[in-house]
Enzyme design. Structure first.
Site, PDB file in Angstrom:
ATOM      1  N   GLU A   1      -8.648 -27.076   6.994  1.00 47.49           N
ATOM      2  CA  GLU A   1      -9.367 -27.436   8.218  1.00 47.49           C
ATOM      3  C   GLU A   1     -10.846 -27.107   8.097  1.00 47.49           C
ATOM      4  O   GLU A   1     -11.684 -27.920   8.446  1.00 47.49           O
ATOM      5  CB  GLU A   1      -8.757 -26.706   9.426  1.00 47.49           C
ATOM      6  CG  GLU A   1      -9.440 -26.996  10.739  1.00 47.49           C
ATOM      7  CD  GLU A   1      -9.294 -28.440  11.217  1.00 47.49           C
ATOM      8  OE1 GLU A   1     -10.069 -28.822  12.114  1.00 47.49           O
ATOM      9  OE2 GLU A   1      -8.436 -29.188  10.713  1.00 47.49           O
TER      10      GLU A   1
ATOM     11  N   VAL B   1     -19.119 -21.114   3.736  1.00 48.16           N
ATOM     12  CA  VAL B   1     -19.765 -19.985   3.064  1.00 48.16           C
ATOM     13  C   VAL B   1     -21.101 -19.787   3.755  1.00 48.16           C
ATOM     14  O   VAL B   1     -21.885 -20.739   3.903  1.00 48.16           O
ATOM     15  CB  VAL B   1     -19.949 -20.246   1.555  1.00 48.16           C
ATOM     16  CG1 VAL B   1     -20.711 -19.087   0.901  1.00 48.16           C
ATOM     17  CG2 VAL B   1     -18.595 -20.445   0.880  1.00 48.16           C
TER      18      VAL B   1
ATOM     19  N   ILE C   1     -18.509 -18.856  -4.436  1.00 54.73           N
ATOM     20  CA  ILE C   1     -17.560 -18.423  -3.406  1.00 54.73           C
ATOM     21  C   ILE C   1     -16.742 -19.594  -2.874  1.00 54.73           C
ATOM     22  O   ILE C   1     -15.523 -19.494  -2.716  1.00 54.73           O
ATOM     23  CB  ILE C   1     -18.300 -17.684  -2.271  1.00 54.73           C
ATOM     24  CG1 ILE C   1     -18.928 -16.402  -2.835  1.00 54.73           C
ATOM     25  CG2 ILE C   1     -17.368 -17.380  -1.107  1.00 54.73           C
ATOM     26  CD1 ILE C   1     -19.912 -15.726  -1.910  1.00 54.73           C
TER      27      ILE C   1
ATOM     28  N   TYR D   1     -17.366 -31.313  -3.850  1.00 58.38           N
ATOM     29  CA  TYR D   1     -15.958 -31.699  -3.939  1.00 58.38           C
ATOM     30  C   TYR D   1     -15.726 -32.696  -5.073  1.00 58.38           C
ATOM     31  O   TYR D   1     -14.709 -32.624  -5.764  1.00 58.38           O
ATOM     32  CB  TYR D   1     -15.478 -32.282  -2.608  1.00 58.38           C
ATOM     33  CG  TYR D   1     -15.527 -31.302  -1.460  1.00 58.38           C
ATOM     34  CD1 TYR D   1     -15.169 -29.968  -1.628  1.00 58.38           C
ATOM     35  CD2 TYR D   1     -15.927 -31.702  -0.196  1.00 58.38           C
ATOM     36  CE1 TYR D   1     -15.211 -29.071  -0.584  1.00 58.38           C
ATOM     37  CE2 TYR D   1     -15.973 -30.816   0.868  1.00 58.38           C
ATOM     38  CZ  TYR D   1     -15.610 -29.500   0.671  1.00 58.38           C
ATOM     39  OH  TYR D   1     -15.647 -28.617   1.709  1.00 58.38           O
TER      40      TYR D   1
END
Length: 167
Positions: free
Chosen positions: A88, A92, A101, A136
């Site tokens: 969802e 960061v 991270i 991504y």
């Protein structure tokens, strides 16, 4: 091979509700959606840590400081006949970006997905957020451009619900 980062990841616990709420608020501001941010500590506690949890969260820490989170829940693919995980929110904090991270959170979530026997990990990204979209893509995520997300909420949701057998 584990992601090379100094981030410490852990499952969120009930004592993290205020921290999660603060980071969700920061995410809403970043996404220019703060006007939609109505989450409360009580709601988060009930739905993440109550009698029937609907979602889970991971907390990332950098040198002992809360740096980010990932909030996720199970869904189901009828085509695969397998559960999946829907991410969802992934966030960061700006001062902690560039340390791996986000990648560590996604890698951990991918590990959870595989360990639970799920068939896929999926999420949505805002069309204007090119830095996230590029991030991504570099991880190998594929855009599902043939799908358009639809949402019922507020008055429209309640109007349709009023037509159900449960009304």
């Amino acid at each position: 091979m584990a992601v090379n980062t100094q981030a410490q990841l852990r499952a969120a616990v009930a004592a993290d509700v205020q921290l999660l709420l603060a980071m969700i608020r920061e995410l809403a501001v970043y996404e220019k959606l703060e006007h939609q941010m109505v989450a409360t500590p009580e709601g988060l506690h009930k739905h993440l840590f109550g009698a029937r949890p609907y979602a889970e969260a991971l907390i990332a820490e950098w040198q002992g400081q809360p740096a980010g989170f990932a909030l996720y829940f199970h869904n189901f693919s009828t085509f695969l006949a397998l559960p999946g995980i829907h991410l969802e929110d992934l966030f960061v904090r700006p001062e902690f970006r560039g340390h791996g991270i986000g990648k560590a959170l996604l890698a951990e979530l991918a590990g959870i997905t595989v360990a639970r026997g799920c068939g896929r990990l999926e999420w949505a990204v805002l069309d204007w957020n090119e830095s996230a979209r590029g991030f991504y893509r570099r991880l190998g995520a594929e855009a599902q451009s043939d799908w358009i997300i639809k949402r019922l909420t507020g008055k429209a949701l309640h109007a349709l619900a009023a037509q159900s057998r449960r009304a």
